[in-house]
Design a protein around this motif. Structure first.
Motif, short mmCIF file in Angstrom:
data_model
loop_
_atom_site.label_atom_id
_atom_site.label_comp_id
_atom_site.label_asym_id
_atom_site.label_seq_id
_atom_site.Cartn_x
_atom_site.Cartn_y
_atom_site.Cartn_z
N VAL A 2 0.70 -1.19 0.09
CA VAL A 2 -0.03 0.10 0.01
C VAL A 2 0.75 1.25 0.09
N ARG A 3 0.45 2.10 -0.88
CA ARG A 3 1.31 3.34 -1.00
C ARG A 3 0.21 4.78 -1.24
N SER A 23 -2.98 10.03 -3.77
CA SER A 23 -3.11 8.99 -4.87
C SER A 23 -2.86 7.70 -3.96
N GLY A 24 -3.71 6.69 -4.16
CA GLY A 24 -3.53 5.29 -3.46
C GLY A 24 -3.35 4.16 -4.43
N SER A 25 -2.40 3.40 -4.10
CA SER A 25 -2.24 2.21 -4.84
C SER A 25 -1.87 0.84 -3.78
N GLY A 26 -1.67 -0.15 -4.70
CA GLY A 26 -1.50 -1.58 -3.61
C GLY A 26 -2.67 -2.02 -2.79
N TYR A 27 -3.70 -1.64 -2.96
CA TYR A 27 -5.03 -2.00 -2.44
C TYR A 27 -6.40 -1.77 -3.21
N THR A 28 -7.52 -2.23 -3.03
CA THR A 28 -8.72 -1.85 -3.52
C THR A 28 -9.11 -0.84 -3.39
N PHE A 29 -9.00 0.35 -4.08
CA PHE A 29 -9.26 1.76 -3.75
C PHE A 29 -10.65 2.04 -3.29
N LYS A 76 -9.64 7.44 -10.65
CA LYS A 76 -8.40 7.71 -10.76
C LYS A 76 -7.56 7.11 -9.29
N ASN A 77 -8.45 6.58 -8.48
CA ASN A 77 -7.71 6.17 -7.39
C ASN A 77 -7.10 7.31 -6.51
N LYS A 78 -8.09 8.38 -6.40
CA LYS A 78 -7.41 9.45 -5.84
C LYS A 78 -8.55 10.02 -4.59
#
Length: 126
Positions: A2-3, A23-29, A76-78
């Protein structure tokens, strides 16, 4: 992994506006609880707002309610924090945080959140 990466901080005069992004990444946003916290020098970390990205439930800290708005763009995972009517007491480092679960705790407690970004500084001058 997760970042979370915040952006959009800066300096503004009292009464002005800023929009923070995360901005999120590494998981189900779109199935997580995400929040904004802030910490001023010498003070404890304070909950600003949270939102469950899979629905519409939001929570706000008393000091920002009516002035700040939390929102997300799942495509956009934001995560965003629109801040208006800024005051000098809003000056702090602002952090994005996440819990990978399907609901948000009703109280904005930093200890409830698992993942954290590095923060972005907001400075409001009088």
């Amino acid at each position: 992994q997760v970042r979370l990466l915040e952006s959009g901080g800066g300096s503004v005069q009292a009464g002005g506006s800023l929009r923070l992004s995360c901005s999120g990444s590494g998981y189900t946003f779109d199935s997580a609880c995400m929040g904004w916290f802030r910490q001023a020098p010498g003070k404890e970390r304070e909950g600003v707002a949270s939102i469950y990205t899979g629905g519409v439930t939001t929570y706000y800290g008393h000091s920002v309610e009516g002035r700040f708005t939390i929102s997300q763009d799942n495509a956009k995972n934001k995560l965003y924090l629109q801040m208006t009517e800024l005051r000098p007491e809003d000056t702090a480092m602002y952090y994005c945080a996440a819990i990978t679960q399907y609901w948000c705790p009703p109280r904005l407690e930093a200890a409830e959140f698992t993942y954290w970004g590095q923060g972005t500084q907001v400075t409001v001058s009088s």
